[in-house]
Write an enzyme that holds these catalytic residues in place. Structure first.
Site, PDB file in Angstrom:
ATOM      1  N   ASP A   1      16.247 -30.392 -11.529  1.00 16.40           N
ATOM      2  CA  ASP A   1      15.085 -29.745 -10.972  1.00 16.40           C
ATOM      3  C   ASP A   1      14.069 -30.420 -10.180  1.00 16.40           C
ATOM      4  OD1 ASP A   1      16.354 -27.568 -12.449  1.00 16.40           O
ATOM      5  OD2 ASP A   1      15.248 -28.278 -14.203  1.00 16.40           O
TER       6      ASP A   1
ATOM      7  N   LYS B   1      15.915 -29.833  -5.182  1.00 16.74           N
ATOM      8  CA  LYS B   1      17.066 -29.907  -4.305  1.00 16.74           C
ATOM      9  C   LYS B   1      17.373 -28.911  -3.623  1.00 16.74           C
ATOM     10  CE  LYS B   1      19.417 -30.617  -8.037  1.00 16.74           C
ATOM     11  NZ  LYS B   1      18.544 -30.750  -9.242  1.00 16.74           N
TER      12      LYS B   1
ATOM     13  N   GLY C   1      20.228 -24.359 -11.078  1.00 15.06           N
ATOM     14  CA  GLY C   1      19.309 -23.248 -10.535  1.00 15.06           C
ATOM     15  C   GLY C   1      18.556 -23.931  -9.369  1.00 15.06           C
ATOM     16  N   HIS C   2      18.782 -23.599  -8.180  1.00 20.88           N
ATOM     17  CA  HIS C   2      18.072 -24.213  -7.076  1.00 20.88           C
ATOM     18  C   HIS C   2      17.434 -22.983  -6.318  1.00 20.88           C
ATOM     19  CE1 HIS C   2      21.611 -27.538  -6.707  1.00 20.88           C
ATOM     20  NE2 HIS C   2      21.024 -27.503  -7.969  1.00 20.88           N
TER      21      HIS C   2
ATOM     22  N   GLN D   1      21.893 -30.954 -10.730  1.00 23.13           N
ATOM     23  CA  GLN D   1      21.434 -31.794 -12.000  1.00 23.13           C
ATOM     24  C   GLN D   1      20.859 -32.996 -11.539  1.00 23.13           C
ATOM     25  OE1 GLN D   1      24.993 -30.322 -12.664  1.00 23.13           O
ATOM     26  NE2 GLN D   1      23.825 -28.445 -13.106  1.00 23.13           N
TER      27      GLN D   1
HETATM   28  P1  GDP Z   1      16.479 -27.929  -8.036  1.00 20.23           P
HETATM   29  O1  GDP Z   1      17.311 -27.438  -9.369  1.00 20.23           O
HETATM   30  O2  GDP Z   1      16.449 -29.273  -7.911  1.00 20.23           O
HETATM   31  O3  GDP Z   1      16.808 -27.191  -6.717  1.00 20.23           O
HETATM   32  O4  GDP Z   1      14.857 -27.587  -8.586  1.00 20.23           O
HETATM   33  P2  GDP Z   1      14.422 -26.218  -9.065  1.00 20.23           P
HETATM   34  O5  GDP Z   1      14.498 -25.223  -8.110  1.00 20.23           O
HETATM   35  O6  GDP Z   1      15.044 -25.861 -10.563  1.00 20.23           O
HETATM   36  O7  GDP Z   1      13.043 -26.524  -9.384  1.00 20.23           O
HETATM   37  C1  GDP Z   1      12.044 -26.955  -8.655  1.00 20.23           C
HETATM   38  C2  GDP Z   1      10.808 -26.122  -8.527  1.00 20.23           C
HETATM   39  O8  GDP Z   1       9.449 -26.730  -7.773  1.00 20.23           O
HETATM   40  C3  GDP Z   1      10.954 -24.802  -7.857  1.00 20.23           C
HETATM   41  O9  GDP Z   1      10.454 -23.561  -8.564  1.00 20.23           O
HETATM   42  C4  GDP Z   1      10.628 -25.176  -6.310  1.00 20.23           C
HETATM   43  O10 GDP Z   1      10.170 -23.902  -5.953  1.00 20.23           O
HETATM   44  C5  GDP Z   1       9.392 -25.920  -6.676  1.00 20.23           C
HETATM   45  N1  GDP Z   1       9.172 -26.913  -5.525  1.00 20.23           N
HETATM   46  C6  GDP Z   1       9.844 -27.510  -4.803  1.00 20.23           C
HETATM   47  N2  GDP Z   1       9.297 -28.420  -4.101  1.00 20.23           N
HETATM   48  C7  GDP Z   1       7.850 -28.223  -4.425  1.00 20.23           C
HETATM   49  C8  GDP Z   1       6.836 -28.930  -3.853  1.00 20.23           C
HETATM   50  O11 GDP Z   1       6.760 -29.953  -3.244  1.00 20.23           O
HETATM   51  N3  GDP Z   1       5.536 -28.479  -4.640  1.00 20.23           N
HETATM   52  C9  GDP Z   1       5.562 -27.599  -5.518  1.00 20.23           C
HETATM   53  N4  GDP Z   1       4.437 -27.024  -5.922  1.00 20.23           N
HETATM   54  N5  GDP Z   1       6.684 -26.699  -5.928  1.00 20.23           N
HETATM   55  C10 GDP Z   1       7.966 -27.302  -5.382  1.00 20.23           C
HETATM   56  P1  IMO Z   2      19.884 -28.228 -11.583  1.00 16.71           P
HETATM   57  O1  IMO Z   2      20.949 -28.304 -10.752  1.00 16.71           O
HETATM   58  C1  IMO Z   2      18.056 -29.239 -15.443  1.00 16.71           C
HETATM   59  C2  IMO Z   2      20.745 -29.652 -18.724  1.00 16.71           C
HETATM   60  C3  IMO Z   2      20.564 -28.819 -19.720  1.00 16.71           C
HETATM   61  C4  IMO Z   2      21.147 -29.533 -20.986  1.00 16.71           C
HETATM   62  C5  IMO Z   2      22.287 -30.512 -20.497  1.00 16.71           C
HETATM   63  C6  IMO Z   2      23.495 -29.903 -20.527  1.00 16.71           C
HETATM   64  O2  IMO Z   2      18.827 -26.815 -11.256  1.00 16.71           O
HETATM   65  O3  IMO Z   2      18.842 -29.545 -11.458  1.00 16.71           O
HETATM   66  P2  IMO Z   2      25.056 -27.876 -19.517  1.00 16.71           P
HETATM   67  O4  IMO Z   2      24.676 -26.291 -19.527  1.00 16.71           O
HETATM   68  O5  IMO Z   2      25.280 -28.681 -18.373  1.00 16.71           O
HETATM   69  O6  IMO Z   2      26.090 -28.100 -20.434  1.00 16.71           O
HETATM   70  O7  IMO Z   2      23.470 -28.644 -20.104  1.00 16.71           O
HETATM   71  O8  IMO Z   2      21.761 -30.427 -19.056  1.00 16.71           O
HETATM   72  N1  IMO Z   2      20.748 -29.179 -17.427  1.00 16.71           N
HETATM   73  C7  IMO Z   2      19.915 -29.034 -16.567  1.00 16.71           C
HETATM   74  N2  IMO Z   2      18.752 -29.278 -16.467  1.00 16.71           N
HETATM   75  N3  IMO Z   2      18.457 -28.709 -14.173  1.00 16.71           N
HETATM   76  C8  IMO Z   2      19.795 -28.535 -13.953  1.00 16.71           C
HETATM   77  O9  IMO Z   2      20.383 -28.209 -13.035  1.00 16.71           O
HETATM   78  C9  IMO Z   2      20.408 -28.582 -15.281  1.00 16.71           C
HETATM   79  N4  IMO Z   2      21.760 -28.200 -15.603  1.00 16.71           N
HETATM   80  C10 IMO Z   2      21.861 -28.716 -16.797  1.00 16.71           C
HETATM   81  O10 IMO Z   2      19.389 -28.144 -20.047  1.00 16.71           O
HETATM   82  O11 IMO Z   2      20.127 -30.070 -21.363  1.00 16.71           O
HETATM   83 MG    MG Z   3      17.010 -26.354 -11.082  1.00 17.56          MG
END
Ligand code: GDP
Ligand code: IMO
Ligand code: MG
Length: 430
Positions: A14, A17, A41-42, A231
């Site tokens: 998270d 990415k 979840g991107h 991840q």
């Molecule tokens: P990912 O799994 O690495 O793609 O990240 P996620 O989407 O799960 O979580 C990142 C969260 O931070 C999302 O809600 C994005 O919209 C938000 N986000 C990304 N870059 C920034 C930033 O520079 N500032 C803020 N405030 N939010 C951001």
């Molecule tokens: P993105 O790509 C954050 C965590 C789960 C759990 C562990 C194992 O959005 O960054 P799994 O379902 O893979 O067996 O879970 O890994 N986890 C993540 N945490 N971002 C993710 O993906 C994750 N994918 C798995 O919360 O602790």
């Molecule tokens: Mg994510």
């Protein structure tokens, strides 16, 4: 011959990415996911639209770019179909520019059953899995009992499916799991199976390819390929906080096996870190904050899981973990996201070392899960202002630049980009 550039998360996932891949996509011809599956979840945001992708690469909103789901990825066909439907609702038609590896493994409904059964059996030691079936599906892959995307085109697919499902149910029963009460989206296993089988039709309509040939051909033609990680390095199956990890190789090495490219074909490795740190699910998190500051990071950073909606644990940036991730991945360029979340902070802290049994170390110990780790914290002055309007790196407040320069110094990697909001347009290239 061009090379595959890599973009991956350096923490516990998270890091942002999805947003950054979307920002970088105009510079590439092909965006390819190499591992993970619907546990990811991107999030992408632009023109007031917010979109969350799970299996589909984050380049999909750029019509002219090819997106590839590589052999290292796990596909849950019903979730895949839902993602396609959600894209079509936003006027994105991915049939022509989304290719799927025939060698990618499938997540069956009964893998999700087993995921739940395993977690229940672990009791207090549970991992906090996203329950998408990741662990059991990769288990079958390694055990050589899995079913691959290409198998859905074969005559004996149903037979293979039934056999594997039968084995999964037996295994769940031996774990004393109540199979009859198990539900996916409020459906019993059999009801969900019907939905899942039906969704295979959607998958069959896509270009199912040997993606390793496709990608290598692209490289030979000089096309630019970006590998998108899911991840983060601290969730890596080998180097993460095992067993509190995911079941795939989330590091640069995973690009080679997850796409079929040689190590010599790896180009730039861009690693993303938040300006602080988060983690979802169980497992060690040395800099975790249990106080008001932790809650503020969670609220202002909207730190709720993009896949499960769970609130993310929050804490200060962890340099020993970040250095470890830079080492494992060979990070050539750092990207820092979300410093804006700390705009109003008086003070910002950074864990520079761990103190374990009175001794300082900057290494992640083997006993990461067992030992008590006290973070050694450096304190920085907050910048106390909005950074939304900074157009250039030099225009960022001096306090923030000081903080960033210490991250560079400690990791030995230069920061190439800072992200200052969820929106596609808010990035500062260095
Ligand atoms: P990912 O799994 O690495 O793609 O990240 P996620 O989407 O799960 O979580 C990142 C969260 O931070 C999302 O809600 C994005 O919209 C938000 N986000 C990304 N870059 C920034 C930033 O520079 N500032 C803020 N405030 N939010 C951001
Ligand atoms: P993105 O790509 C954050 C965590 C789960 C759990 C562990 C194992 O959005 O960054 P799994 O379902 O893979 O067996 O879970 O890994 N986890 C993540 N945490 N971002 C993710 O993906 C994750 N994918 C798995 O919360 O602790
Ligand atoms: Mg994510």
């Amino acid at each position: 011959m061009s090379k595959v550039d890599v973009l991956l998360g350096l923490q516990w996932g998270d890091e942002g990415k999805g947003k950054i891949v979307d920002v970088l996509t105009p510079d590439y011809d092909v965006i390819a996911r190499f591992q993970g599956g619907p546990n990811a979840g991107h999030t992408l945001e632009f023109n007031g639209i917010k979109h969350v992708l799970h299996i589909i690469p984050s380049g999909i909103f750029h019509k002219a770019k090819i997106n590839v789901i590589g052999n290292g990825v796990l596909i849950e066909p019903a979730i895949f179909r839902d993602e396609i439907v959600a894209l079509r609702q936003k006027d994105v038609e991915p049939t022509d520019n989304l290719y799927v590896s025939k060698k990618a493994h499938l997540i069956l409904p009964s893998h999700r059953l087993l995921d739940a059964a395993n977690e229940q059996a672990k009791g207090n030691a549970k991992i906090g899995s996203t329950l998408k079936g990741i662990g059991p599906a990769y288990t079958d892959k390694i055990a050589r009992t899995g079913i691959r995307v290409g198998d859905i085109l074969e005559f004996d697919f149903r037979e293979k499916y039934q056999l594997l499902k039968f084995q999964h149910i037996q295994l769940a029963k031996t774990l004393n799991f109540d199979v009859d009460s198990f539900r996916i989206n409020n459906m019993t296993l059999d009801e969900y199976e019907a939905v899942w089988m039906d969704s295979l039709d959607t998958l069959r309509k896509f270009k199912l390819i040997n993606s390793e040939y496709f990608i290598n051909r692209c490289l030979k033609e000089g096309k630019r390929v970006l590998a998108e990680g899911a991840q983060g390095s601290m969730l890596d199956i080998d180097f993460g906080s095992y067993p509190f990890v995911t079941s795939s190789s989330t590091i640069t090495a995973g690009v080679c096996s997850g796409l079929g490219v040689a190590p010599s074909s790896i180009g730039k490795v861009m690693g993303i870190t938040k300006a602080y740190c988060t983690r979802v699910g169980a497992g060690p998190f040395p800099t975790e904050l249990f106080d008001e500051t932790g809650r503020t990071l969670c609220e202002l950073g909207h730190e709720y899981g993009a896949t499960t909606g769970r609130s993310r644990r929050c804490g200060w940036i962890d340099i020993p973990a970040l250095r470890y991730a830079c080492m494992l991945n060979g990070v050539s360029d750092l990207i820092v996201t979300k410093p804006d979340v700390m705009n109003d902070f008086d003070e910002i802290k950074m864990c520079t070392d761990y103190i374990i049994n009175g001794e300082e170390t900057d290494e992640i110990p083997f006993e990461f899960n067992e030992v008590e780790i006290t973070p050694k914290l450096a304190v920085f002055k907050g910048w106390k202002q909005s950074i939304a309007d900074a157009g250039k790196y030099e225009e960022l407040p001096v306090q923030l630049r000081d903080y960033l320069s210490v991250i560079e110094e400690k990791t030995g990697v230069r920061i190439m980009m800072v992200s200052v909001s969820p929106d596609r347009k808010d990035v500062i290239f260095r």
